[in-house]
Write a protein that holds these residues in place. Structure first.
Motif, short mmCIF file in Angstrom:
data_model
loop_
_atom_site.label_atom_id
_atom_site.label_comp_id
_atom_site.label_asym_id
_atom_site.label_seq_id
_atom_site.Cartn_x
_atom_site.Cartn_y
_atom_site.Cartn_z
N LEU A 396 72.70 84.93 17.56
CA LEU A 396 71.80 83.90 17.07
C LEU A 396 71.24 84.24 15.69
N ARG A 397 70.90 85.50 15.50
CA ARG A 397 70.29 85.91 14.23
C ARG A 397 71.27 85.91 13.07
N SER A 398 72.53 86.15 13.37
CA SER A 398 73.53 86.19 12.29
C SER A 398 74.25 84.86 12.12
N GLY A 399 73.90 83.88 12.98
CA GLY A 399 74.52 82.58 12.85
C GLY A 399 75.97 82.55 13.27
N SER A 407 69.01 81.53 14.38
CA SER A 407 67.84 81.50 15.26
C SER A 407 67.64 82.90 15.84
N SER A 408 67.16 83.01 17.07
CA SER A 408 66.94 84.31 17.70
C SER A 408 66.75 84.13 19.20
N ARG A 464 77.24 94.00 11.93
CA ARG A 464 76.64 92.99 11.06
C ARG A 464 75.20 93.32 10.71
N PHE A 465 74.58 94.17 11.53
CA PHE A 465 73.17 94.53 11.30
C PHE A 465 73.04 95.95 10.77
N GLY A 466 74.13 96.48 10.26
CA GLY A 466 74.09 97.81 9.66
C GLY A 466 73.85 98.91 10.66
N VAL A 467 74.37 98.73 11.89
CA VAL A 467 74.24 99.76 12.91
C VAL A 467 75.62 100.36 13.16
N GLN A 468 75.71 101.65 12.97
CA GLN A 468 76.98 102.36 13.11
C GLN A 468 77.19 102.77 14.56
N TRP A 469 78.41 102.55 15.07
CA TRP A 469 78.78 102.85 16.45
C TRP A 469 79.75 104.02 16.45
N ARG A 586 68.57 93.57 9.95
CA ARG A 586 68.15 94.57 10.94
C ARG A 586 66.63 94.67 11.00
N ARG A 587 65.99 94.63 9.86
CA ARG A 587 64.53 94.72 9.84
C ARG A 587 63.89 93.50 10.50
N ALA A 588 64.48 92.33 10.25
CA ALA A 588 63.95 91.11 10.87
C ALA A 588 64.11 91.16 12.39
#
Length: 592
Positions: A396-399, A407-408, A464-469, A586-588
């Motif tokens: 939702l946050r990334s559309g 949205s969210s 997409r949120f800059g989180v590395q797996w 990510r901050r949002a």
């Protein structure tokens, strides 16, 4: 004054018995009585009536016969409208949050364990009055308290929804959202930092009130409670909570409490704050907004729903998320907690067998009755439900849901709250609003995630949120597909063998004791690797099974940097070089 009243005596608390006197004015000619078989929020028939004994009834000076109808129902044939008085005892020696407990130091109970239902009078007011308590004992509950030692509920449902803590305990309070919040702590060590617990709990409560009702300046609806009570029982070992309409009963290790003079935030304390956050979130998500099937509960039998993935799973997503949003942990620590949930789900083969909807429906027979095959046949609606919430929130946050606007999940939760007005909802309502917020394609995909058994696309969404797996180095237990217990005395005991694993292929079974590997005695499973010569990968295992000693062997595949081992821990961390937009996303998400 209450119509139906219960007098509770604690004459000899060391015997673990509550003595109860129930008074029913103007009873029916054939008055039926029963005790619930389960407690809302814990989906297992616990048969509380098994602890009830010595039931006797009278009207005035005349004894009246009590006839038992089944495991939890009785009937009394009354003469005239003179008050019916029923006396009975309840054995209470379960320290969990679900039942009742009594000894010389502490008492606790839920109404489901002590208070008989008077059939036909459920809508009448119900009152609880206590006899003489041991010296120095106090009473804590969210039930309205019109007079010292006297408590009043509007009806039987409310009576069951207010647990009681009795004894000598620490207590404090704070204000959040215009409501008083009391914190009661039993069993704490002397060095416990109560003021810090109050400050941190206040931050959690304030964040959640704003989540559901908006900032105070824009708030148009009243909170669903005027006073809230946290009842925390601290023990050596134990963890859990049970939600109620204006309180929660919690149990946690006392070592997890904050200590005076210690500024650091231990992992145990974070776990305790997450528990507080989880149960408080339930005040809205399951105690008010709830499955449509739970609008009228039947306390005598199972009440089925396929929506526990939403009410428990989504609550499990928000519990730790609220900690980072309220500033109690940073994003790195949050991602570590999230990674533990991801790892737990991916290490469970049952996720490919049972859907979230099935897991919710089967809670009564599977989730609360785990055995050695549980990880192969089931999935937790808490853990995977939380990851479903994460997948939907990031989508939702990334559309990524199609035509819908960005949205969210926050908007989904608040929208459902407004639609339901704190009442029942079903899956169609959830999916319809999801389609409005994120597009029809996302709604269809969500339905597939709920009713299917595939893995969620979390690596792609988190990127997409800059989180590395990444994956941690697997343990030998993970490489073999085993879950074991280890001790210097009992050695290595196999508890569970995962489906399609090396261990299962080799013939290992739950209950086996691993005695030796390649001729070397084992006390720890990981030591089996030390028995291998260079380049050797064969494990010759000596096991004990039902007094027989057997030898089994297996070839351990070489572990390369590219190897992927089922069950290996997942690591999540902020990417070092995330784009500005990605970092803002990510901050949002985490600050929302």
């Amino acid at each position: 004054m209450a119509d139906i009243s219960y007098r509770i005596e604690l004459a000899q608390p060391h015997t673990h018995y509550f003595d109860i006197t129930l008074t029913v004015p103007a009873p029916a000619a054939v008055q039926e009585l029963s005790l619930p078989s389960w407690i809302p929020g814990s989906y297992l028939l616990r048969e509380f009536a098994r602890h009830l004994s010595g039931m006797k009834a009278s009207q005035g000076s005349r004894d009246v016969a009590v006839e038992q109808l089944d495991k939890s129902r009785w009937q009394v044939r009354c003469s005239g409208r003179q008050a019916l008085v029923v006396r009975y005892r309840v054995y209470a020696f379960d320290s969990s949050v679900r039942t009742a407990f009594l000894d010389a130091q502490r008492g606790f109970f839920n109404g489901t364990s002590l208070c008989l239902r008077v059939h036909g009078r459920e809508q009448a007011s119900h009152g609880i009055e206590f006899g003489v308590l041991p010296a120095g004992w106090q009473i804590a509950s969210a039930m309205p308290n019109p007079a010292p030692g006297s408590y009043l509920a509007a009806d039987y449902d409310e009576l069951l929804d207010h647990p009681f803590e009795l004894g000598q305990f620490w207590q404090g309070s704070f204000e959040a959202g215009g409501a008083t919040h009391a914190v009661v702590v039993s069993g704490a060590w002397p060095g416990f930092d109560g003021e810090r617990l109050l400050r941190d709990a206040q931050k959690i409560c304030a964040a959640q009130i704003e989540f559901w009702h908006g900032p105070a300046a824009k708030r148009v609806e009243a909170l669903p409670f005027g006073r809230y009570v946290f009842l925390l029982n601290c023990v050596d070992e134990g963890y859990g909570g049970l939600e109620h309409r204006a309180s929660t009963a919690l149990i946690a290790p006392r070592r997890n409490l904050p200590r005076l003079g210690q500024a650091e935030t231990s992992d145990g304390y974070v776990q305790l704050l997450g528990l507080i956050s989880h149960e408080y979130f339930h005040t809205w998500n399951v105690k008010r907004m709830k499955p449509a099937e739970f609008m009228r509960l039947d306390y005598a039998q199972e009440n089925y729903t396929e929506l526990l993935w939403f009410f428990e799973g989504f609550t499990s997503y928000y519990d730790d998320l609220m900690l980072v949003r309220s500033g109690l942990i940073d994003e790195t620590r949050y991602l570590k907690l999230l990674a533990a949930t991801v790892s737990g789900v991916l290490a469970t083969p049952g996720r490919m067998v049972q859907s979230l909807a099935q897991a919710s429906f089967d809670a009564w027979t599977k989730y609360y009755r785990p055995d050695e095959n549980t990880p192969n046949a089931t999935i937790s609606y808490y853990g995977k439900g939380a990851l479903l919430a994460l997948a939907l929130d990031l989508s939702l946050r990334s559309g990524s849901g199609g035509a819908g606007p960005v949205s969210s999940l926050d908007a989904l939760m608040r929208g459902l709250w407004q639609q339901s007005q704190g009442g029942g909802i079903d899956e169609s309502q959830i999916m319809a609003l999801l389609a409005d917020l994120g597009g029809p394609e996302l709604s269809r995909e969500a339905a597939h995630w709920v009713h299917g058994t595939g893995d969620l696309p979390l690596p792609f969404l988190l990127e997409r949120f800059g989180v590395q797996w990444s994956s941690d180095k697997p343990t030998l237990a993970q490489r073999l597909g085993l879950r074991v217990s280890e001790s210097a005395v009992a050695g290595v005991q196999i508890k569970q063998v995962l489906a399609d694993s090396l261990a299962q292929q080799a013939g290992l079974s739950p209950g086996d004791e691993l005695l030796a590997c390649n001729g070397w005695r084992l006390r720890r499973l990981e030591d089996a690797l030390l028995s291998l010569a260079p380049q050797q990968l064969k494990l010759r295992l000596l096991i004990a099974r039902d007094q027989r000693v057997l030898e089994l062997s297996l070839d351990l595949p070489a572990l390369s940097a590219a190897s992927k081992v089922a069950g290996a821990a997942v690591l999540l961390s902020p990417a070092d070089k995330a784009a500005v937009r990605v970092t803002a996303l990510r901050r949002a998400w985490l600050a929302a």
